[in-house]
Design a protein around this motif. Structure first.
Motif, PDB file in Angstrom:
ATOM      1  N   VAL A 165      60.330 -23.956  -5.186  1.00  0.00           N
ATOM      2  CA  VAL A 165      60.522 -24.827  -4.028  1.00  0.00           C
ATOM      3  C   VAL A 165      60.578 -26.273  -4.510  1.00  0.00           C
ATOM      4  O   VAL A 165      60.180 -26.588  -5.629  1.00  0.00           O
ATOM      5  CB  VAL A 165      59.379 -24.651  -3.006  1.00  0.00           C
ATOM      6  N   HIS A 166      61.067 -27.144  -3.633  1.00  0.00           N
ATOM      7  CA  HIS A 166      61.165 -28.563  -3.996  1.00  0.00           C
ATOM      8  C   HIS A 166      60.801 -29.389  -2.766  1.00  0.00           C
ATOM      9  O   HIS A 166      61.506 -29.362  -1.757  1.00  0.00           O
ATOM     10  CB  HIS A 166      62.577 -28.902  -4.460  1.00  0.00           C
ATOM     11  N   ASN A 167      59.727 -30.131  -2.864  1.00  0.00           N
ATOM     12  CA  ASN A 167      59.266 -31.004  -1.792  1.00  0.00           C
ATOM     13  C   ASN A 167      60.263 -32.147  -1.604  1.00  0.00           C
ATOM     14  O   ASN A 167      60.452 -32.975  -2.491  1.00  0.00           O
ATOM     15  CB  ASN A 167      57.875 -31.550  -2.145  1.00  0.00           C
ATOM     16  N   LYS A 168      60.888 -32.206  -0.428  1.00  0.00           N
ATOM     17  CA  LYS A 168      61.890 -33.247  -0.168  1.00  0.00           C
ATOM     18  C   LYS A 168      61.286 -34.508   0.454  1.00  0.00           C
ATOM     19  O   LYS A 168      61.924 -35.560   0.447  1.00  0.00           O
ATOM     20  CB  LYS A 168      62.979 -32.695   0.768  1.00  0.00           C
ATOM     21  N   ALA A 169      60.064 -34.398   1.020  1.00  0.00           N
ATOM     22  CA  ALA A 169      59.460 -35.561   1.677  1.00  0.00           C
ATOM     23  C   ALA A 169      57.945 -35.431   1.672  1.00  0.00           C
ATOM     24  O   ALA A 169      57.399 -34.498   2.268  1.00  0.00           O
ATOM     25  CB  ALA A 169      59.974 -35.698   3.101  1.00  0.00           C
ATOM     26  N   LYS A 170      57.280 -36.348   1.004  1.00  0.00           N
ATOM     27  CA  LYS A 170      55.815 -36.403   0.995  1.00  0.00           C
ATOM     28  C   LYS A 170      55.376 -37.274   2.166  1.00  0.00           C
ATOM     29  O   LYS A 170      55.587 -38.485   2.166  1.00  0.00           O
ATOM     30  CB  LYS A 170      55.308 -36.977  -0.327  1.00  0.00           C
ATOM     31  N   LEU A 171      54.760 -36.653   3.178  1.00  0.00           N
ATOM     32  CA  LEU A 171      54.426 -37.329   4.422  1.00  0.00           C
ATOM     33  C   LEU A 171      52.920 -37.343   4.649  1.00  0.00           C
ATOM     34  O   LEU A 171      52.177 -36.589   4.019  1.00  0.00           O
ATOM     35  CB  LEU A 171      55.130 -36.638   5.599  1.00  0.00           C
ATOM     36  N   ALA A 172      52.489 -38.205   5.570  1.00  0.00           N
ATOM     37  CA  ALA A 172      51.063 -38.351   5.869  1.00  0.00           C
ATOM     38  C   ALA A 172      50.814 -38.076   7.347  1.00  0.00           C
ATOM     39  O   ALA A 172      51.659 -38.351   8.209  1.00  0.00           O
ATOM     40  CB  ALA A 172      50.582 -39.748   5.502  1.00  0.00           C
ATOM     41  N   TYR A 173      49.614 -37.536   7.637  1.00  0.00           N
ATOM     42  CA  TYR A 173      49.269 -37.125   8.993  1.00  0.00           C
ATOM     43  C   TYR A 173      49.481 -38.232  10.020  1.00  0.00           C
ATOM     44  O   TYR A 173      50.143 -38.033  11.052  1.00  0.00           O
ATOM     45  CB  TYR A 173      47.798 -36.687   9.056  1.00  0.00           C
ATOM     46  N   ASP A 174      48.878 -39.386   9.778  1.00  0.00           N
ATOM     47  CA  ASP A 174      48.831 -40.407  10.821  1.00  0.00           C
ATOM     48  C   ASP A 174      50.212 -40.927  11.186  1.00  0.00           C
ATOM     49  O   ASP A 174      50.528 -41.103  12.373  1.00  0.00           O
ATOM     50  CB  ASP A 174      47.917 -41.563  10.394  1.00  0.00           C
ATOM     51  N   SER A 175      51.053 -41.181  10.184  1.00  0.00           N
ATOM     52  CA  SER A 175      52.378 -41.725  10.486  1.00  0.00           C
ATOM     53  C   SER A 175      53.281 -40.675  11.135  1.00  0.00           C
ATOM     54  O   SER A 175      54.065 -40.996  12.037  1.00  0.00           O
ATOM     55  CB  SER A 175      53.033 -42.280   9.218  1.00  0.00           C
ATOM     56  N   VAL A 176      53.169 -39.412  10.710  1.00  0.00           N
ATOM     57  CA  VAL A 176      53.953 -38.348  11.350  1.00  0.00           C
ATOM     58  C   VAL A 176      53.513 -38.164  12.790  1.00  0.00           C
ATOM     59  O   VAL A 176      54.335 -38.038  13.706  1.00  0.00           O
ATOM     60  CB  VAL A 176      53.815 -37.022  10.563  1.00  0.00           C
ATOM     61  N   SER A 177      52.202 -38.171  13.013  1.00  0.00           N
ATOM     62  CA  SER A 177      51.688 -37.994  14.365  1.00  0.00           C
ATOM     63  C   SER A 177      52.106 -39.137  15.274  1.00  0.00           C
ATOM     64  O   SER A 177      52.475 -38.921  16.437  1.00  0.00           O
ATOM     65  CB  SER A 177      50.160 -37.881  14.332  1.00  0.00           C
ATOM     66  N   ALA A 178      52.053 -40.366  14.758  1.00  0.00           N
ATOM     67  CA  ALA A 178      52.470 -41.515  15.559  1.00  0.00           C
ATOM     68  C   ALA A 178      53.937 -41.374  15.976  1.00  0.00           C
ATOM     69  O   ALA A 178      54.309 -41.690  17.127  1.00  0.00           O
ATOM     70  CB  ALA A 178      52.265 -42.806  14.774  1.00  0.00           C
ATOM     71  N   TRP A 179      54.777 -40.879  15.065  1.00  0.00           N
ATOM     72  CA  TRP A 179      56.194 -40.679  15.393  1.00  0.00           C
ATOM     73  C   TRP A 179      56.357 -39.580  16.442  1.00  0.00           C
ATOM     74  O   TRP A 179      57.114 -39.739  17.423  1.00  0.00           O
ATOM     75  CB  TRP A 179      56.976 -40.344  14.132  1.00  0.00           C
ATOM     76  N   ILE A 180      55.648 -38.468  16.274  1.00  0.00           N
ATOM     77  CA  ILE A 180      55.737 -37.371  17.243  1.00  0.00           C
ATOM     78  C   ILE A 180      55.335 -37.843  18.631  1.00  0.00           C
ATOM     79  O   ILE A 180      55.963 -37.496  19.641  1.00  0.00           O
ATOM     80  CB  ILE A 180      54.849 -36.187  16.803  1.00  0.00           C
ATOM     81  N   ASP A 181      54.289 -38.677  18.697  1.00  0.00           N
ATOM     82  CA  ASP A 181      53.790 -39.160  19.980  1.00  0.00           C
ATOM     83  C   ASP A 181      54.596 -40.332  20.532  1.00  0.00           C
ATOM     84  O   ASP A 181      54.303 -40.827  21.632  1.00  0.00           O
ATOM     85  CB  ASP A 181      52.328 -39.596  19.843  1.00  0.00           C
ATOM     86  N   GLY A 182      55.604 -40.802  19.787  1.00  0.00           N
ATOM     87  CA  GLY A 182      56.400 -41.927  20.251  1.00  0.00           C
ATOM     88  C   GLY A 182      55.750 -43.276  20.044  1.00  0.00           C
ATOM     89  O   GLY A 182      56.160 -44.274  20.654  1.00  0.00           O
ATOM     90  N   ASP A 183      54.742 -43.321  19.166  1.00  0.00           N
ATOM     91  CA  ASP A 183      54.012 -44.565  18.933  1.00  0.00           C
ATOM     92  C   ASP A 183      54.378 -45.238  17.613  1.00  0.00           C
ATOM     93  O   ASP A 183      53.739 -46.225  17.227  1.00  0.00           O
ATOM     94  CB  ASP A 183      52.501 -44.304  18.958  1.00  0.00           C
ATOM     95  N   GLY A 184      55.355 -44.704  16.911  1.00  0.00           N
ATOM     96  CA  GLY A 184      55.733 -45.288  15.633  1.00  0.00           C
ATOM     97  C   GLY A 184      57.072 -44.750  15.180  1.00  0.00           C
ATOM     98  O   GLY A 184      57.605 -43.777  15.741  1.00  0.00           O
ATOM     99  N   PRO A 185      57.649 -45.359  14.139  1.00  0.00           N
ATOM    100  CA  PRO A 185      58.956 -44.920  13.644  1.00  0.00           C
ATOM    101  C   PRO A 185      58.838 -43.655  12.807  1.00  0.00           C
ATOM    102  O   PRO A 185      57.744 -43.279  12.371  1.00  0.00           O
ATOM    103  CB  PRO A 185      59.398 -46.104  12.771  1.00  0.00           C
ATOM    104  N   LEU A 186      59.958 -43.010  12.591  1.00  0.00           N
ATOM    105  CA  LEU A 186      60.002 -41.889  11.660  1.00  0.00           C
ATOM    106  C   LEU A 186      59.623 -42.403  10.282  1.00  0.00           C
ATOM    107  O   LEU A 186      60.196 -43.398   9.813  1.00  0.00           O
ATOM    108  CB  LEU A 186      61.403 -41.286  11.635  1.00  0.00           C
ATOM    109  N   PRO A 187      58.653 -41.787   9.611  1.00  0.00           N
ATOM    110  CA  PRO A 187      58.248 -42.274   8.286  1.00  0.00           C
ATOM    111  C   PRO A 187      59.453 -42.383   7.350  1.00  0.00           C
ATOM    112  O   PRO A 187      60.345 -41.523   7.372  1.00  0.00           O
ATOM    113  CB  PRO A 187      57.254 -41.206   7.806  1.00  0.00           C
ATOM    114  N   PRO A 188      59.506 -43.425   6.527  1.00  0.00           N
ATOM    115  CA  PRO A 188      60.666 -43.634   5.649  1.00  0.00           C
ATOM    116  C   PRO A 188      61.005 -42.428   4.781  1.00  0.00           C
ATOM    117  O   PRO A 188      62.193 -42.134   4.571  1.00  0.00           O
ATOM    118  CB  PRO A 188      60.235 -44.830   4.793  1.00  0.00           C
ATOM    119  N   ALA A 189      59.994 -41.720   4.254  1.00  0.00           N
ATOM    120  CA  ALA A 189      60.281 -40.559   3.399  1.00  0.00           C
ATOM    121  C   ALA A 189      60.997 -39.472   4.174  1.00  0.00           C
ATOM    122  O   ALA A 189      61.802 -38.721   3.607  1.00  0.00           O
ATOM    123  CB  ALA A 189      58.978 -40.021   2.798  1.00  0.00           C
TER     124      ALA A 189
END
Length: 492
Positions: A165-189
């Protein structure tokens, strides 16, 4: 120890001492380091079919500072509204073979121990954060759990196999959650990978559906008090409380599903396995008594759904005090433990998760039972004898339960020392808080900002009740022992 400096190395020294006092090894042996020096390349398959899934849009979601990446996820829409979820788990065994010196260290500690000042990894960082971590810098070997879910959230099919497998995007909980909830942008990765936004939407949707199904079955949802120290270089500057969010729930649900598939796969092949269980609470009547204090009635026999309904109601009515109620119920339920399940033997299940089949298989860089399970899975896939006898698994189950308890005590002890180190510059200041407990003549208070807990000294003649809001003055701190003392100023 000099408190006013607020230095990280003070806490590091305390953590090393706490490890040794609890029977855990803070350092790797010379033999383990020699073995590590000889490991220079990624692991090889050691035989058996390994599929190439490197083109899929895999991503990892973990803490902001996590470097030991154990799992990746990816989704695929199927005809008729069904969804396929794949979870890739790092193939640690490809480099850490059974009974080698590194494995012996992992077997002794059984888990990574996390403190704010220093992490004691179960495996050397060269492995856990690089060669056996599912980093985005290239293909990695993994064990893949392949699951299909129907539109109603039920699992219709599952399989386990090995893959690259190959990880295409290393993401973090808080920034992903903020995006899902509409409180932040899609994380750059994620934004850098076409289609990753839809991946995350689909995964979140399925995870929330799985969570709702478990809640209907009586899965318990707690909110625990786990503050974490934050550093600026060597200085401790504040304490933050970890908040549950949608991204954490996403990973939690997929890991629960994966652990269930693993347990059932080994059972279907008549193989023994290590299970993670929380038994039906023996102190259920005490839980009933706690509910009665809130004018709620629970059945006389353990009932997870009734308990979750009670907890959900209290969470909604009194979120400020819910962490303290959560801790009370958790203590009465008793700790989880590892057990061996043999073909045809009794099934204990996990009371708190409302699932019958549950292993630990999703974090082999961090937990030894997961590495054991990976080896059991590999042997099953290759139709080879199990690498552990039932007696050996039984001994490991007892040992892992004991060492996990020791690790938890180290982490709790260090959270108290971290809080004491942050608070000692606030001596004499007054804080708002809630009385959280009273026993053996001692009273305890949890203050809100910064989030910390300590002993509350109450003058003769004054009376406070658990759950009551108070104002308290900070009297003293003891970093080495993790003691924080307040005195009651007034009752709110």
């Amino acid at each position: 120890m000099k408190h006013s400096a607020h230095e990280k190395h003070d806490l590091e020294a305390l953590a090393v001492r706490a490890m040794r006092e609890r029977g855990l090894k803070p350092e790797f042996s010379p033999a383990a380091l020699d073995q590590l020096a000889a490991i220079t390349h990624l692991g090889e398959p050691h035989g058996g079919e390994v599929r190439d899934l490197t083109d899929l849009l895999w991503c990892s979601i973990d803490n902001d500072d996590s470097r030991d990446l154990d799992q990746l996820t990816v989704s695929e829409m199927l005809p008729g509204g069904a969804v396929r979820i794949l979870v890739a788990i790092a193939d640690v065994d490809a480099l850490v073979r059974k009974d080698t010196p590194i494995d012996q260290h992992a077997r002794h500690n059984t888990t990574s121990v996390y403190t704010s000042a220093v992490i004691f990894p179960m495996l050397p960082e060269k492995l856990s954060t690089d060669l056996t971590s599912l980093n985005p810098d290239g293909p990695r070997l993994a064990m893949v759990t392949d699951m299909s879910f129907q539109p109603d959230g039920s699992m219709s099919a599952s399989s386990i196999y090995r893959a690259r497998v190959h990880n295409k995007a290393k993401l973090a909980y808080d920034s992903v959650s903020a995006w899902i909830d509409g409180d932040g942008p899609l994380p750059p990765a994620a934004a850098a990978v076409p289609g990753m936004d839809q991946q995350l939407r689909t995964q979140d949707s399925i995870a929330q559906q799985l969570r709702a199904c478990r809640r209907e079955q009586g899965a318990l949802e707690f909110q625990t008090f786990q503050p974490k120290a934050v550093f600026d270089g060597e200085k401790v500057i504040e304490i933050r409380q970890q908040v549950q969010n949608r991204a954490r729930q996403l990973i939690e649900e997929f890991m629960i599903a994966t652990n269930g598939v693993t347990a059932r796969f080994l059972a279907a092949h008549r193989r023994p396995s290590l299970r993670r269980v929380v038994r039906s609470p023996e102190r259920w009547l005490k839980i009933v008594a706690v509910a009665a204090e809130y004018n709620e009635t629970l059945p006389e026999e353990p009932d997870a759904l009734a308990l979750e309904n009670f907890l959900a109601k209290r969470r909604k009515l009194d979120p400020e005090r819910f962490p303290d109620l959560s801790l009370t119920i958790i203590k009465l339920m008793g700790a989880g433990e590892y057990v061996v399940e043999v073909p045809g033997g009794p099934k204990l299940g996990h009371f708190g998760l409302a699932v019958r089949d549950y292993s630990h298989s999703t974090a082999p860089n961090r937990r030894f039972p997961d590495l054991v399970t990976a080896r059991l899975l590999k042997a099953t896939l290759k139709e080879q004898p199990a690498p552990y006898s039932i007696d050996e698994l039984a001994s490991l189950a007892t040992h892992c339960t004991r060492q996990e308890g020791a690790a938890n005590k180290v982490e709790r002890q260090m959270r108290k020392s971290e809080a004491a180190l942050v608070l000692d510059k606030y001596l004499g200041e007054i804080f708002d808080g809630i009385v959280t407990g009273s026993s053996n003549g001692n009273t305890w208070v949890r203050i809100f900002l910064p989030p910390a807990e300590g002993k509350l000294l109450v003058a003769a003649g004054d009376r406070v009740k658990v759950g009551e809001r108070v104002r308290a003055r900070l009297l003293s701190t003891d970093v080495e022992r993790g003691f924080i003392d307040f005195e009651l100023v007034c009752q709110s």
